[in-house]
Motif scaffolding. Sequence first.
Motif, PDB file in Angstrom:
ATOM      1  N   GLN A  27       0.825  -1.204   0.000  1.00  0.00           N
ATOM      2  CA  GLN A  27       0.000   0.000   0.000  1.00  0.00           C
ATOM      3  C   GLN A  27       0.865   1.264   0.000  1.00  0.00           C
ATOM      4  N   GLU A  28       1.985   1.206   0.688  1.00  0.00           N
ATOM      5  CA  GLU A  28       2.882   2.367   0.731  1.00  0.00           C
ATOM      6  C   GLU A  28       3.485   2.635  -0.645  1.00  0.00           C
ATOM      7  N   ASN A  31       0.718   4.168  -2.771  1.00  0.00           N
ATOM      8  CA  ASN A  31       0.523   5.579  -2.429  1.00  0.00           C
ATOM      9  C   ASN A  31       1.635   6.445  -3.004  1.00  0.00           C
ATOM     10  N   ALA A  32       2.861   5.925  -2.963  1.00  0.00           N
ATOM     11  CA  ALA A  32       4.020   6.706  -3.406  1.00  0.00           C
ATOM     12  C   ALA A  32       3.983   6.985  -4.900  1.00  0.00           C
ATOM     13  N   GLY A  34       1.091   6.594  -6.867  1.00  0.00           N
ATOM     14  CA  GLY A  34      -0.241   6.938  -7.343  1.00  0.00           C
ATOM     15  C   GLY A  34      -0.880   5.883  -8.215  1.00  0.00           C
ATOM     16  N   GLU A  36      -3.006   1.853  -8.390  1.00  0.00           N
ATOM     17  CA  GLU A  36      -3.898   0.974  -7.639  1.00  0.00           C
ATOM     18  C   GLU A  36      -3.091  -0.124  -6.943  1.00  0.00           C
ATOM     19  N   LYS A  37      -3.540  -0.476  -5.750  1.00  0.00           N
ATOM     20  CA  LYS A  37      -2.825  -1.466  -4.945  1.00  0.00           C
ATOM     21  C   LYS A  37      -2.723  -2.807  -5.664  1.00  0.00           C
TER      22      LYS A  37
END
Length: 253
Positions: A27-28, A31-32, A34, A36-37
């Motif tokens: 997930q990190e 997020n970093a 941009g 989708e997981k």
Amino acid sequence: MSNDGLSSVQRALDVLRALGQGPLRVQEVANAIGREKTQVSRTLKVLAEEGFAVRDPQTLEYRLGWQFFALAAAAEDNPLRHEAPGVLRALVRQLGEAAHLTSLAGNAVVTVLSERPARTLQVHERVGQTSPLNCTSSGRALLMGLSDDEVTALLATAGETLPGSERAPRTVPALLERLHEERRAGYVVCAEEHEPGLTAVAAPVLDFRGTPVAAVNISAPTVRLPPEALPPVIDAVVAAGKRLSGTLGYANS
């Protein structure tokens, strides 16, 4: 290659750059960069299978794998890989501060080599770590060789507001104005633009065409690099950049 294939390659490169910041969970990483997981998870799985990433079974964090470093080691034939360690060590002895060699990595700057003094208080910049271009001395030193249009295109996906403190150029026009001055000077000083309490000085390393292909920089707590202490530091960093440029055939070094 299809658009899907190109997208997958770009995603893998983005993931590797994110891992250059340090161990991260799925997930990190998502997020970093941009993304989708689920996409990032699939990419990390492939990278791990090929040895480019390693997953810690306890923390579930991913980090760069052996294959990534094997490819980096394969670049040893580059003259910079032979000459830069000695030049950086000489800078450390002369200035007593950490010295780094960086290169361009997409729209960021990546640290490829570091030498550190035996100090308790120092800046810890890891090999493989990426940093922004606009608010770091090495980033702007690398941008010196690009035209204004090329800089604008490179940062087109960065958004209207660029990273950094209020001291940094946080829009493309402000960055270009700063670059015009720094191109004339031949070096970059960033005082607390990227991180509070940190000052850095950088100079480009030029190839035989006069194009920046790397940057030499030193970084230290601002209390040890106040404005009045900068002139000899700038001279030393510029001299180091010229020495490395000479190994690449730049005639005016």
